[in-house]
Design an enzyme around this catalytic site. Structure first.
Site, mmCIF file in Angstrom:
data_model
loop_
_atom_site.group_PDB
_atom_site.id
_atom_site.type_symbol
_atom_site.label_atom_id
_atom_site.label_comp_id
_atom_site.label_asym_id
_atom_site.label_seq_id
_atom_site.Cartn_x
_atom_site.Cartn_y
_atom_site.Cartn_z
ATOM 1 N N SER A 7 28.943 10.781 28.642
ATOM 2 C CA SER A 7 28.146 11.438 29.966
ATOM 3 C C SER A 7 27.128 10.383 30.224
ATOM 4 C CB SER A 7 27.598 12.699 29.684
ATOM 5 O OG SER A 7 26.974 13.154 30.720
ATOM 6 N N HIS A 31 32.033 9.997 32.052
ATOM 7 C CA HIS A 31 31.876 11.353 32.492
ATOM 8 C C HIS A 31 30.776 10.967 33.485
ATOM 9 C CE1 HIS A 31 32.163 15.677 32.750
ATOM 10 N NE2 HIS A 31 30.969 15.753 32.635
ATOM 11 N N ASP A 33 28.071 13.435 35.865
ATOM 12 C CA ASP A 33 27.588 14.725 36.408
ATOM 13 C C ASP A 33 27.042 14.792 37.358
ATOM 14 O OD1 ASP A 33 28.408 16.506 34.037
ATOM 15 O OD2 ASP A 33 27.057 15.228 32.690
ATOM 16 N N MET A 35 24.867 17.151 40.105
ATOM 17 C CA MET A 35 24.129 18.311 40.254
ATOM 18 C C MET A 35 23.357 18.282 41.534
ATOM 19 S SD MET A 35 22.464 18.447 36.377
ATOM 20 C CE MET A 35 23.561 17.766 34.870
ATOM 21 N N HIS A 64 32.292 15.374 37.446
ATOM 22 C CA HIS A 64 32.034 16.740 37.319
ATOM 23 C C HIS A 64 31.057 17.291 38.335
ATOM 24 C CE1 HIS A 64 30.212 20.067 34.201
ATOM 25 N NE2 HIS A 64 30.690 20.653 35.285
ATOM 26 N N MET A 66 28.971 19.935 39.684
ATOM 27 C CA MET A 66 28.114 21.135 39.394
ATOM 28 C C MET A 66 27.477 21.300 40.848
ATOM 29 S SD MET A 66 26.858 20.680 35.574
ATOM 30 C CE MET A 66 26.979 18.758 35.390
ATOM 31 N N MET A 135 32.591 24.665 29.079
ATOM 32 C CA MET A 135 31.036 24.097 29.016
ATOM 33 C C MET A 135 30.568 24.704 27.712
ATOM 34 S SD MET A 135 29.984 22.067 31.262
ATOM 35 C CE MET A 135 28.124 22.014 30.806
ATOM 36 N N GLY A 140 23.360 22.061 33.708
ATOM 37 C CA GLY A 140 22.212 21.775 34.131
ATOM 38 C C GLY A 140 21.239 20.733 33.544
ATOM 39 N N GLY A 142 20.584 18.035 29.759
ATOM 40 C CA GLY A 142 21.125 17.413 28.586
ATOM 41 C C GLY A 142 20.461 17.900 27.402
ATOM 42 N N ASP A 173 31.949 19.952 26.809
ATOM 43 C CA ASP A 173 30.587 19.251 27.270
ATOM 44 C C ASP A 173 29.411 20.259 27.155
ATOM 45 O OD1 ASP A 173 28.715 17.626 28.729
ATOM 46 O OD2 ASP A 173 29.524 18.199 30.596
ATOM 47 N N GLY A 175 26.028 19.509 23.855
ATOM 48 C CA GLY A 175 25.447 19.355 22.756
ATOM 49 C C GLY A 175 26.167 18.877 21.751
#
Length: 223
Positions: A7, A31, A33, A35, A64, A66, A135, A140, A142, A173, A175
């Site tokens: 990511s 990947h 993200d 947002m 992705h 969001m 998820m 929102g 990392g 996705d 942690g």
């Protein structure tokens, strides 16, 4: 097959080209993200950033979204160079038109669900999509810890996919690193998004291969 998607959100944005160079020969896809500060309480990149890094990389771009109104903006991300568009089920009242629109553009389509959304919510759409993104943290930010209870949701979705004889990826996705990826692949995930674990490491490519080895050492086993 286990696939690793680093990511870029966890990378150093002041030197994105260099950061991509660190992983492009070991990563399967990249990947990205997106947002909007509305659907999730954070902001990241928009289509212009994706367009610029598209010039730098031949990796498959897994975008992705969001964002609160994915249909409004999806064409901009397609034009910017996205190969896979994943939107959140929670962000649309009816996902079917958006799925059809993305597929008509020649792109692959995925549906993402946040931790509070049950596995059964995606079952009506399994025949229409290429991937389900579960998820494993609240979207929102990392650097969060993976929520271990998400393994049950992954297992339920994989069981339904197998029952129908479908070929669908389950992406996870949030942690994820060497120490816990086996919990997710044993449950049925096969696409691993890793952000901080990869880009915060000195040897990003080495970490990708270590995560891949750990995942492949923990194959799917039906609960």
């Amino acid at each position: 097959m286990i696939l690793i998607y680093p990511s870029l959100f966890a990378a150093d944005f002041s030197k994105l080209a260099e950061e991509i160079s660190r992983i492009e020969f070991s990563a399967d896809y990249l990947h990205l993200d997106v947002m909007d500060g509305v659907f999730v309480p954070n902001l990241s990149m928009g289509p212009n950033v994706i367009k610029d890094i598209r010039k730098r990389s031949d990796l498959i771009f897994d975008v992705h979204l969001m964002i609160s109104d994915p249909f409004k903006y999806v064409d901009e991300f397609i034009a910017a160079g996205a190969d896979i568009i994943t939107f959140h089920l929670e962000a649309v009242s009816d996902p079917v038109p958006l799925i059809s629109h993305i597929k008509a553009s020649g792109k692959h389509v995925g549906i993402a669900i946040s931790p509070d959304t049950p596995a059964e919510a995606v079952f009506p759409y399994l025949d229409s999509v290429d991937m389900i993104l579960v998820m494993t943290v609240y979207p929102g930010f990392g650097g969060q810890k993976m929520i271990p209870e998400m393994t049950t949701k992954i297992a339920d979705i994989r069981h339904e996919i197998n029952k129908r004889g479908l070929e669908i990826d389950i992406e996870v996705d949030g942690g994820i690193g060497i120490g816990n990826v086996g919990l997710l692949t044993t449950a049925g995930a096969n696409v691993i998004v890793a952000g901080s674990a990869v880009f915060k490491a000195e040897d990003a490519s080495g970490v990708i291969e270590d995560i891949r080895d750990a995942a492949e050492s923990a194959p799917y086993s039906e609960f």
